[in-house]
Enzyme design. Sequence first.
Site, mmCIF file in Angstrom:
data_model
loop_
_atom_site.group_PDB
_atom_site.id
_atom_site.type_symbol
_atom_site.label_atom_id
_atom_site.label_comp_id
_atom_site.label_asym_id
_atom_site.label_seq_id
_atom_site.Cartn_x
_atom_site.Cartn_y
_atom_site.Cartn_z
ATOM 1 C CE1 TYR A 1 47.573 48.709 6.558
ATOM 2 C CE2 TYR A 1 48.274 47.393 4.679
ATOM 3 C CZ TYR A 1 47.439 48.341 5.233
ATOM 4 O OH TYR A 1 46.465 48.922 4.463
ATOM 5 N N PRO B 1 38.667 45.128 -1.128
ATOM 6 C CG PRO B 1 37.697 47.183 -0.542
ATOM 7 C CD PRO B 1 37.373 45.730 -0.759
ATOM 8 C CB SER C 1 42.385 49.544 -1.751
ATOM 9 O OG SER C 1 42.708 50.589 -0.867
ATOM 10 C CE LYS D 1 35.148 46.666 2.402
ATOM 11 N NZ LYS D 1 36.033 47.249 3.408
ATOM 12 C CG HIS E 1 37.769 48.229 7.584
ATOM 13 N ND1 HIS E 1 37.242 49.317 6.939
ATOM 14 C CD2 HIS E 1 39.062 48.154 7.157
ATOM 15 C CE1 HIS E 1 38.169 49.888 6.179
ATOM 16 N NE2 HIS E 1 39.283 49.188 6.287
ATOM 17 N NE ARG F 1 42.997 46.130 7.964
ATOM 18 C CZ ARG F 1 44.268 45.772 7.939
ATOM 19 N NH1 ARG F 1 44.613 44.575 8.373
ATOM 20 N NH2 ARG F 1 45.193 46.577 7.464
ATOM 21 N N GLY G 1 36.173 37.660 7.852
ATOM 22 C CA GLY G 1 36.311 36.339 8.454
ATOM 23 C C GLY G 1 35.974 35.161 7.562
#
Length: 408
Positions: A48, A101, A130, A277, A301, A304, A333
């Site tokens: 995950y 987050p 988060s 964001k 993200h 993701r 990254g």
Amino acid sequence: MTSLLPSATLPSAAPATRPLPRALARLLSLDDFEAAARRRLPRPIFGYVAGAAEDNQSLHSNRQAFARYAFAPRVLVDVSRRSQQTELFGRRYASPFGIAPMGISALSAYRGDIVLARAAREQGIPAILSGTSLIPLEDVIREAPGTWFQAYLPGDPQRIDALVERARRAGYETLVLTVDIPVSANRENNVRTGFSTPLKPSLRLAWDGMTRPRWLAGTFLRTLLSHGMPHFENSFATRGAPIVSASVLRDFTARDHLDWEHVARIRRQWPGTLIIKGILHPQDAALARRHGADGIIVSNHGGRQLDGAISPLRALPGVAEAAGGMTVMMDSGVRRGGDVLKALALGARFVFVGRPFNYAAAVGAEAGVSHAIGLLRAEVDRNMAMLGINDLREMNADLLAREALPAD
Ligand SMILES: Cc1cc2nc3c(=O)[nH]c(=O)nc-3n(C[C@H](O)[C@H](O)[C@H](O)COP(=O)(O)O)c2cc1C
């Protein structure tokens, strides 16, 4: 609104002098934390954190984008006065980076959200809690004042108002709205490793846990014994689903109708700093500014969400130009001090780092996160010296050159 932290409370750029546990001392770069976390975490949880969407195109291009720029350093500059302290929204931070987050961090590490927030505070950098976290936002800010809060907007205005009001009452001053998730992403890797929210009890899940006994005892069972079954605490003003359940479904109230009017509404309600964001397009940067945002985080993200989305580093120059002076930050990254400096040269004022800090919490709790922050800080400091700069405001595109890569 926010006050300037006295510089005296900030740690210096020098690496931490406290002796490190041997297991941490062996970790020399942010990437080193990944292999250590893979050994510590059950397969679905590691998957995950590490995973991205569909074919990982954006995940890979996030890293490649940095390799496309080379440094053109200046030499014989007196760099003995260099400092990486950065002022952001009226506060002075010890380094130009913070912790992004990350949902469900309390499954990677015992009290993970608090671990991340406390280490960040101790090291003089911001951490963003988060909205998909498992510890009530009130508890996190009590342990680490100054933490920022990231919200995923619930679908309807009443619930948005209630969540924003809850964050304000708890003492948060900086609200980050993540806007790149109108629908859930296609993360096939989660299906393959058996990860879901909530996690569904199964023999396979039990086996995954039992083969990671340090995690099972030190994170999961310890959490159950001390705090009971974790729930999603901060998606709404009220408590959400438990993290393990055979039958409960998470409430993903439709977010696909959200638009800039919702941002305008929150702007009227939120007295503190408001950040959007997940911006990648210059026109959205201009819209964020027009709707009263104080800053944006250029982000895909971490690869993701929309696979194939442009890497934030590549998007930065265009977005920064359209932002018209509004504060521009980025993530996705960033793994080296050199990456931080390249992002600043291309228009970011600040960057955020995700996965490596999650791994650092998993393998070394607060000391692990502090160590990771110290490594990145030392890289920024060393590279500033070798680039010939004393102040991060000197970091501009003159110090970069485009590299021709085989794919060009
Ligand atoms: C495990 C994990 C959970 C995440 N959860 C959230 C989240 O709840 N809210 C959010 O805005 N971004 C979330 N993100 C995205 C990060 O905030 C950030 O954009 C991304 O990790 C940056 O890329 P990096 O991991 O390559 O540094 C998550 C990322 C990871 C790795």
